[in-house]
Design an enzyme around this catalytic site. Sequence first.
Site, PDB file in Angstrom:
ATOM      1  N   HIS A  44      -7.338   7.262   0.079  1.00 37.94           N
ATOM      2  CA  HIS A  44      -8.255   6.140   0.354  1.00 37.94           C
ATOM      3  C   HIS A  44      -8.804   5.563  -0.956  1.00 37.94           C
ATOM      4  O   HIS A  44      -9.865   4.951  -0.974  1.00 37.94           O
ATOM      5  CB  HIS A  44      -9.474   6.548   1.209  1.00 37.94           C
ATOM      6  CG  HIS A  44      -9.179   6.930   2.615  1.00 37.94           C
ATOM      7  ND1 HIS A  44      -9.910   7.891   3.280  1.00 37.94           N
ATOM      8  CD2 HIS A  44      -8.250   6.478   3.487  1.00 37.94           C
ATOM      9  CE1 HIS A  44      -9.433   8.028   4.516  1.00 37.94           C
ATOM     10  NE2 HIS A  44      -8.426   7.189   4.667  1.00 37.94           N
TER      11      HIS A  44
ATOM     12  N   PHE B 125     -14.163   7.317  17.834  1.00 39.37           N
ATOM     13  CA  PHE B 125     -15.580   7.639  17.685  1.00 39.37           C
ATOM     14  C   PHE B 125     -16.451   6.988  18.758  1.00 39.37           C
ATOM     15  O   PHE B 125     -17.419   7.576  19.230  1.00 39.37           O
ATOM     16  CB  PHE B 125     -16.073   7.232  16.284  1.00 39.37           C
ATOM     17  CG  PHE B 125     -17.332   7.936  15.915  1.00 39.37           C
ATOM     18  CD1 PHE B 125     -17.297   9.197  15.372  1.00 39.37           C
ATOM     19  CD2 PHE B 125     -18.570   7.373  16.167  1.00 39.37           C
ATOM     20  CE1 PHE B 125     -18.455   9.882  15.075  1.00 39.37           C
ATOM     21  CE2 PHE B 125     -19.735   8.043  15.870  1.00 39.37           C
ATOM     22  CZ  PHE B 125     -19.671   9.302  15.319  1.00 39.37           C
TER      23      PHE B 125
ATOM     24  N   ARG C 250       0.864  -1.178   0.000  1.00 37.53           N
ATOM     25  CA  ARG C 250       0.000   0.000   0.000  1.00 37.53           C
ATOM     26  C   ARG C 250       0.904   1.233   0.000  1.00 37.53           C
ATOM     27  O   ARG C 250       1.676   1.433   0.928  1.00 37.53           O
ATOM     28  CB  ARG C 250      -0.887   0.011   1.245  1.00 37.53           C
ATOM     29  CG  ARG C 250      -1.775   1.216   1.244  1.00 37.53           C
ATOM     30  CD  ARG C 250      -2.572   1.366   2.500  1.00 37.53           C
ATOM     31  NE  ARG C 250      -3.397   2.558   2.359  1.00 37.53           N
ATOM     32  CZ  ARG C 250      -4.072   3.097   3.366  1.00 37.53           C
ATOM     33  NH1 ARG C 250      -4.042   2.551   4.553  1.00 37.53           N
ATOM     34  NH2 ARG C 250      -4.776   4.169   3.165  1.00 37.53           N
TER      35      ARG C 250
ATOM     36  N   VAL D 232     -16.430   3.665  11.414  1.00 42.96           N
ATOM     37  CA  VAL D 232     -17.649   4.378  11.801  1.00 42.96           C
ATOM     38  C   VAL D 232     -18.779   4.062  10.814  1.00 42.96           C
ATOM     39  O   VAL D 232     -19.916   3.772  11.219  1.00 42.96           O
ATOM     40  CB  VAL D 232     -17.401   5.911  11.851  1.00 42.96           C
ATOM     41  CG1 VAL D 232     -18.677   6.649  12.210  1.00 42.96           C
ATOM     42  CG2 VAL D 232     -16.278   6.246  12.833  1.00 42.96           C
TER      43      VAL D 232
ATOM     44  N   LEU E 157     -15.636   6.240   6.403  1.00 46.23           N
ATOM     45  CA  LEU E 157     -15.583   6.917   7.700  1.00 46.23           C
ATOM     46  C   LEU E 157     -14.806   6.064   8.688  1.00 46.23           C
ATOM     47  O   LEU E 157     -15.376   5.219   9.384  1.00 46.23           O
ATOM     48  CB  LEU E 157     -17.007   7.170   8.215  1.00 46.23           C
ATOM     49  CG  LEU E 157     -17.987   7.823   7.220  1.00 46.23           C
ATOM     50  CD1 LEU E 157     -19.375   7.914   7.833  1.00 46.23           C
ATOM     51  CD2 LEU E 157     -17.479   9.187   6.790  1.00 46.23           C
ATOM     52  N   GLY E 158     -13.497   6.258   8.718  1.00 41.58           N
ATOM     53  CA  GLY E 158     -12.654   5.552   9.680  1.00 41.58           C
ATOM     54  C   GLY E 158     -11.975   6.590  10.553  1.00 41.58           C
ATOM     55  O   GLY E 158     -12.537   7.662  10.783  1.00 41.58           O
TER      56      GLY E 158
ATOM     57  N   ARG F 137      -7.883  15.036  12.635  1.00 42.07           N
ATOM     58  CA  ARG F 137      -7.671  16.042  11.578  1.00 42.07           C
ATOM     59  C   ARG F 137      -8.908  16.908  11.392  1.00 42.07           C
ATOM     60  O   ARG F 137     -10.036  16.424  11.479  1.00 42.07           O
ATOM     61  CB  ARG F 137      -7.354  15.341  10.247  1.00 42.07           C
ATOM     62  CG  ARG F 137      -5.953  14.804  10.188  1.00 42.07           C
ATOM     63  CD  ARG F 137      -5.741  13.955   8.941  1.00 42.07           C
ATOM     64  NE  ARG F 137      -5.687  12.539   9.247  1.00 42.07           N
ATOM     65  CZ  ARG F 137      -5.768  11.565   8.350  1.00 42.07           C
ATOM     66  NH1 ARG F 137      -5.916  11.841   7.067  1.00 42.07           N
ATOM     67  NH2 ARG F 137      -5.721  10.308   8.721  1.00 42.07           N
TER      68      ARG F 137
HETATM   69  P1  AMP Z   1     -10.964   2.460  10.969  1.00 40.49           P
HETATM   70  O1  AMP Z   1      -9.947   3.551  10.716  1.00 40.49           O
HETATM   71  O2  AMP Z   1     -11.719   2.073   9.744  1.00 40.49           O
HETATM   72  O3  AMP Z   1     -10.380   1.280  11.696  1.00 40.49           O
HETATM   73  O4  AMP Z   1     -12.072   3.085  11.960  1.00 40.49           O
HETATM   74  C1  AMP Z   1     -11.743   3.493  13.255  1.00 40.49           C
HETATM   75  C2  AMP Z   1     -12.904   4.268  13.836  1.00 40.49           C
HETATM   76  O5  AMP Z   1     -14.102   3.475  13.805  1.00 40.49           O
HETATM   77  C3  AMP Z   1     -12.671   4.662  15.292  1.00 40.49           C
HETATM   78  O6  AMP Z   1     -13.030   6.019  15.487  1.00 40.49           O
HETATM   79  C4  AMP Z   1     -13.629   3.754  16.039  1.00 40.49           C
HETATM   80  O7  AMP Z   1     -14.092   4.323  17.237  1.00 40.49           O
HETATM   81  C5  AMP Z   1     -14.763   3.613  15.046  1.00 40.49           C
HETATM   82  N1  AMP Z   1     -15.591   2.462  15.380  1.00 40.49           N
HETATM   83  C6  AMP Z   1     -15.233   1.176  15.425  1.00 40.49           C
HETATM   84  N2  AMP Z   1     -16.255   0.400  15.848  1.00 40.49           N
HETATM   85  C7  AMP Z   1     -17.298   1.228  16.101  1.00 40.49           C
HETATM   86  C8  AMP Z   1     -18.641   1.057  16.587  1.00 40.49           C
HETATM   87  N3  AMP Z   1     -19.115  -0.140  16.889  1.00 40.49           N
HETATM   88  N4  AMP Z   1     -19.416   2.157  16.697  1.00 40.49           N
HETATM   89  C9  AMP Z   1     -18.941   3.380  16.385  1.00 40.49           C
HETATM   90  N5  AMP Z   1     -17.689   3.608  15.935  1.00 40.49           N
HETATM   91  C10 AMP Z   1     -16.873   2.559  15.796  1.00 40.49           C
END
Ligand code: AMP
Length: 395
Positions: free
Chosen positions: A179, A282, A90, A330, A208-209, A240
């Site tokens: 992304h 989140f 990546r 998220v 939305l991560g 950010r």
């Molecule tokens: P990622 O970068 O795709 O791994 O996403 C990370 C984000 O997803 C973090 O802010 C986590 O808090 C959020 N997240 C993971 N599981 C949940 C959930 N069950 N409900 C709400 N947010 C979540």
Amino acid sequence: MSGLVLVINSGSSSIKYELVDVARECAVASGIVERIGEPQGRLTHAYDGRTSEWNGEVADHTQALTMAYRMFAETGLDLDEAGVAAVGHRLVHGGKVFTQPTLITPEVVETIERLADLAPLHNPANIIGIEVAQEHFPDVPHVGVFDTGFFHTLPPAAAAYAIDADVAERYGVQRYGFHGTSHKYVSERAARLLGRPCEDVDSIVLHLGNGASASAVRGGRAVETSMGLTPLEGLVMGTRSGDIDPGVLLHLGRHAGMDIADIDELLNRRSGLKGLSGVNDFRAVTERREAGDERAALAYDVYVHRLRKYVGAYMAVLGRVDAIAFTAGVGENSASVREDALAGLEGFGIEVDPAANRARGGGERVISTAASKTAVLVVPTDEELAIAKAAWEFV
Ligand code: AMP
């Protein structure tokens, strides 16, 4: 020949890896080496339903990958015997040069080095990952998949910033988007979920991560995206800021005594959910909001409001929207974000089914009503699988 591809995501202080079985479209083993270069390093490795952990100092990326390699053998999967057919990397910034997955040669590495000005945190770490992996796997193709690649189709009106054209040209200042592997994968899966060819489907993808970005995809080609020259523009993220009046930077420079490094740190590490609420995760924001914390409530509202604005903007860009797809941590897990971001849009043909949206269970699914003109979907992203498939093409 085996269908195993090792995917490597090498960052400045961590290396994530996943061994993917391309034919079966699944991860065989995965892991992460964190805090490389610090005394408290950690390797976490998952294989065969078990998670193994090792703690201690990891001096550098070479040692990190060597340890991961050894961990594979110790937990019962010898990589030499398994037969890795290719390594997919990546890579963050391909500039205007790399628009497609690319076989890595010494010339390619040189060009990625030249592009490091555009991604000073990421491209050098990516190159170290390539060099270290090539030592372990000298005889298989190494393929680079660029985060910016999918967005090379942005039309000039979406890619250009309205600044002095000569300055923009000289310094490569334009919107590249990030992304891309996820947006491409999710838009293709969305079309498949609707049972239609990709070329016929116009979609909005909301990734939305921890980092977050939106894109508008017309018939499989990206026409808009929220991230720009860097992954700082657009939606509210974990730490950010996303969109901000550039005048704020000037104001802080003039009146708060902040220099470029201070502003960089403010916008990249102390803003977004963390800046607004004190926490970047989140789930933590949600818990605090439910407990009555006003700052967390505002953080949530700003997050959702920005998301709605982008959905509206991209509906106007596309003119017709067949699908809105939510993905990443998220997007895949927060029913309330999905519901709140799209609430009250029935007049625009978007109607979320509350029961389907709240139903437990992962996987790809439709969460809109039968009457909704635009299908609303949850599509778990799988960047590693997409990178592995791209690398497999070169085998
Ligand atoms: P990622 O970068 O795709 O791994 O996403 C990370 C984000 O997803 C973090 O802010 C986590 O808090 C959020 N997240 C993971 N599981 C949940 C959930 N069950 N409900 C709400 N947010 C979540």
